[in-house]
Design an enzyme around this catalytic site. Structure first.
Site, short mmCIF file in Angstrom:
data_model
loop_
_atom_site.label_atom_id
_atom_site.label_comp_id
_atom_site.label_asym_id
_atom_site.label_seq_id
_atom_site.Cartn_x
_atom_site.Cartn_y
_atom_site.Cartn_z
N HIS A 257 1.07 -1.45 -0.20
CA HIS A 257 0.48 -0.02 -0.42
C HIS A 257 0.51 1.58 0.28
O HIS A 257 0.16 1.90 0.11
CB HIS A 257 -1.07 -0.13 1.35
CG HIS A 257 -0.35 0.07 2.42
ND1 HIS A 257 -0.19 -0.36 3.09
CD2 HIS A 257 0.02 1.55 3.12
CE1 HIS A 257 0.58 -0.34 4.57
NE2 HIS A 257 0.59 0.53 4.60
N ASP A 287 0.01 -7.71 1.30
CA ASP A 287 0.40 -6.48 1.15
C ASP A 287 1.81 -6.14 1.32
O ASP A 287 2.52 -5.64 2.27
CB ASP A 287 0.36 -5.73 3.29
CG ASP A 287 0.23 -4.25 2.62
OD1 ASP A 287 0.33 -3.33 1.47
OD2 ASP A 287 -0.16 -3.71 3.80
N ASN A 375 5.18 5.00 9.48
CA ASN A 375 6.02 4.12 9.43
C ASN A 375 5.80 2.74 8.97
O ASN A 375 7.01 2.07 8.73
CB ASN A 375 6.00 3.53 10.80
CG ASN A 375 6.82 4.09 12.07
OD1 ASN A 375 6.16 5.40 12.42
ND2 ASN A 375 7.66 4.11 11.97
N SER A 376 4.54 2.84 7.86
CA SER A 376 4.42 1.53 7.15
C SER A 376 5.49 0.88 6.18
O SER A 376 5.72 1.78 5.80
CB SER A 376 2.85 1.37 5.95
OG SER A 376 1.89 1.99 7.41
N ILE A 436 -6.03 -6.81 -22.94
CA ILE A 436 -6.06 -8.15 -22.70
C ILE A 436 -7.99 -8.65 -23.62
O ILE A 436 -7.21 -8.89 -24.41
CB ILE A 436 -5.89 -8.60 -20.70
CG1 ILE A 436 -5.24 -8.44 -20.79
CG2 ILE A 436 -6.98 -10.42 -20.96
CD1 ILE A 436 -4.72 -8.25 -18.60
N GLY A 437 -8.60 -8.14 -22.99
CA GLY A 437 -9.59 -7.83 -24.17
C GLY A 437 -10.96 -8.87 -22.90
O GLY A 437 -11.45 -9.60 -23.45
N MET A 440 -14.36 -7.45 -16.84
CA MET A 440 -14.40 -8.07 -15.11
C MET A 440 -14.25 -7.66 -13.93
O MET A 440 -14.83 -6.42 -13.68
CB MET A 440 -12.71 -9.05 -14.88
CG MET A 440 -11.49 -7.46 -14.84
SD MET A 440 -10.23 -7.90 -14.73
CE MET A 440 -9.51 -5.85 -14.95
#
Length: 565
Positions: A257, A287, A375-376, A436-437, A440
């Site tokens: 993230h 993550d 801090n992540s 891609i086609g 979704m």
């Protein structure tokens, strides 16, 4: 008898006497030549005696002293005509003979190097001594060596100038690892280390700081204003830990993230030197991400200061163990907090404010060491100075104090290792963009839990004649990995696709329903050009045929479930 007759008679007698004298001299010369021949017993070259009427000019001939190998046989001769040089009659290599002319009073003799019948045998050339032969051989070898050496040095110099510093660019650079108590020198006299076998918080900080980096990113987000929706760049900051290197790159671990959706990314080292970084690989489900920095972009002075973190064993942690957290809190630079392990194997869930999606993380380390925004992606360290976790999140609430969470390194290490082995990619230009086609939709954690569908991107439909159709994609397939990169939502797939050019072939892993259960299938996909992508309207399920089928809602990036980037 008249006077005239007497004069003619006298003159005749004188001429006869002169001829008799010449005959006598010729006989003597022949006798001398015969004696010389008997003494030497070697063949002599012969030539006709010059006539008295010949010109009075003098001819010089020399014979190259090279001998063909047979006695008396000479080659490579040359001749020229000029005035006589008396000094040359006494040279060692050539024998000159004076030839008397028929005229009795001829003052200028004729010299010739060509043997005459009455000549003495020409002196044989003295053989070259062994010492002289060796001297000439060594001299020739020395000359050859000098010439060859000069050519070699010149060629090398030109080659170096043309090739440049390719050898220097390929020179190996080894970044050292951080110091830990398990690897510390036995001469360490620290009172803390001697008493407890562990470092002090100060020692841990001093050891680990060189392996920490600050990460700054810029993302583009859609913002609602009075005039409608507009795009704006949003800066963000996080932390990374240097965990390895390869021949060309320094590899840094962080949270997904922190780098998700970044349009630009930079890395700052302990000496505040900042360089550009590239996202090498991401795993949205866990993550985690790896950022790569080219070693050639890092100054030598910086290389001498940075270090690679030493991995610890988070499985050995126990509640109550002291830990240290280091990170780029609030984007102001590295800072340290200390605390204890509060709990293990924690599961946390939160709702993404922008998408309403519930995000779940499992198996985390809980600590009361302060984990603040920025801090992540930072380091959670034990008191041996070893990396035992990647800081991820904290609860932000007026009702909660001291609840921070980190991904255990035992869980993160194999994932990071896989990401580090991926090929670093760079975003392609618009004219190389691929598609891609498919249409979704995301499979969220809630949907996955309620309906038993794998987490990922579900294909709602496949465009006829598209690359996806050619590769064998089917409605209902759930895409989980793309070229070895984990895919958890449509936004992530669309972002990943920006690093691939039309015409490239990749392996895509999908989960396909088969008699009530999902089985893994690997499909080979050749990407099409975005310029050839058909344009159709959006479907009722909120997806659009934009190459990946991501909807406006799904295009909103997944934020940190606890609000800190």
């Amino acid at each position: 008898m008249s006077e005239e007759f007497k004069k003619e008679e006298i003159n005749g007698e004188a001429a006869e006497e002169t001829k008799a004298a010449e005959h006598t001299e010729e006989g003597k010369a022949e006798t001398t030549a015969e004696q010389s021949t008997a003494e030497t017993e070697e063949p002599q070259e012969t030539a006709e005696a010059p006539k008295a009427e010949e010109k009075k000019t003098t001819t010089y001939s020399w014979v190259n002293p090279k001998i063909s190998g047979k006695t008396g046989e000479e080659n490579n001769s040359a001749s020229y005509t000029g005035k006589p040089d008396p000094s040359e009659a006494k040279t060692e290599h050539y024998q000159y003979q004076s030839q008397a002319q028929s005229a009795p009073k001829q003052e200028k003799p004729q010299f010739s190097a060509v043997p005459q019948p009455q000549d003495h045998k020409k002196k044989a050339k003295k053989p070259m001594s062994a010492a002289k032969k060796w001297g000439m051989t060594l001299a020739m070898a020395a000359c050859f060596g000098l010439v060859a050496g000069g050519v070699f040095i010149g060629t090398a110099a030109v080659g170096t100038k043309v090739i440049g510093t390719a050898t220097e660019q390929k020179q190996e650079v080894t970044i050292p690892t951080t110091t830990t108590t398990t690897a510390a020198d036995s001469s360490d006299t620290s009172d803390t280390v001697k008493a407890t076998g562990e470092m002090s918080v100060k020692d841990v900080a001093s050891s680990a700081m060189p392996s920490l980096v600050a990460i700054s990113t810029t993302t583009v987000e859609e913002v609602e204003t009075f005039f409608g929706t507009t795009s704006q760049e949003v800066p963000a900051s996080g932390t990374g830990v240097i965990v390895g290197q390869n021949d060309d790159e320094l590899l840094i671990a962080t949270n997904n993230h922190v780098v998700s959706g970044a349009t630009s990314l930079s890395v700052s080292f302990i000496d505040d030197e900042t360089v550009e970084g590239q996202i090498k690989g991401t795993d949205a489900d866990n993550d985690l991400a790896v950022v790569a920095v080219k070693l050639s972009d890092i100054k030598d002075e910086t290389k001498s200061q940075i270090k690679i973190a030493v991995m610890g064993n988070s499985d050995d942690l126990e509640v109550g163990d002291q830990v240290v957290a280091i990170g780029n809190a609030l984007g102001t630079g590295q800072s340290l907090t200390s605390g204890y392990v509060s709990a293990k194997d924690r599961t946390i869930s939160s709702q993404d404010e922008s998408t309403g999606e519930t995000i779940t993380s499992e198996g985390l380390i809980q600590t009361d060491a302060a984990i603040n925004p920025g801090n992540s992606g930072g380091a959670l360290l034990n008191m041996n100075g070893e990396l035992i976790g990647i800081n991820e999140a904290k609860y932000s609430s007026t009702q909660v104090e001291g609840m921070g969470f980190a991904i255990p390194i035992s869980k993160a290490e194999p994932i990071l290792q896989n990401l580090m082995n991926l090929t670093t990619r760079y975003k392609v230009s618009d004219d190389e963009a691929a598609y891609i086609g498919i249409n979704m939709a995301d499979v969220s954690a809630d949907v996955s839990q309620n309906y038993g569908i794998p987490t990922g991107v579900c294909i709602m439909s496949v465009v006829d004649g598209s690359p996806a159709a050619d590769a064998g994609f089917k409605k209902g397939d759930v895409i989980t990995t793309f070229d070895g990169r984990s895919i958890s939502n449509a936004k992530g797939l669309k972002e990943t696709l920006t690093y691939y050019a039309a015409g490239e072939t990749v392996d895509v892993t999908v989960q396909r329903a088969d008699n009530g259960e999902y089985k893994e299938v690997t499909l080979t996909l050749t990407l099409g050009s975005a310029a050839d992508m058909p344009q159709t309207s959006g479907s009722s399920n909120g997806t659009t045929n934009d190459g990946t089928g991501s909807s406006d809602q799904n295009d909103q990036g997944i934020q940190n479930p606890f609000g800190n980037r």
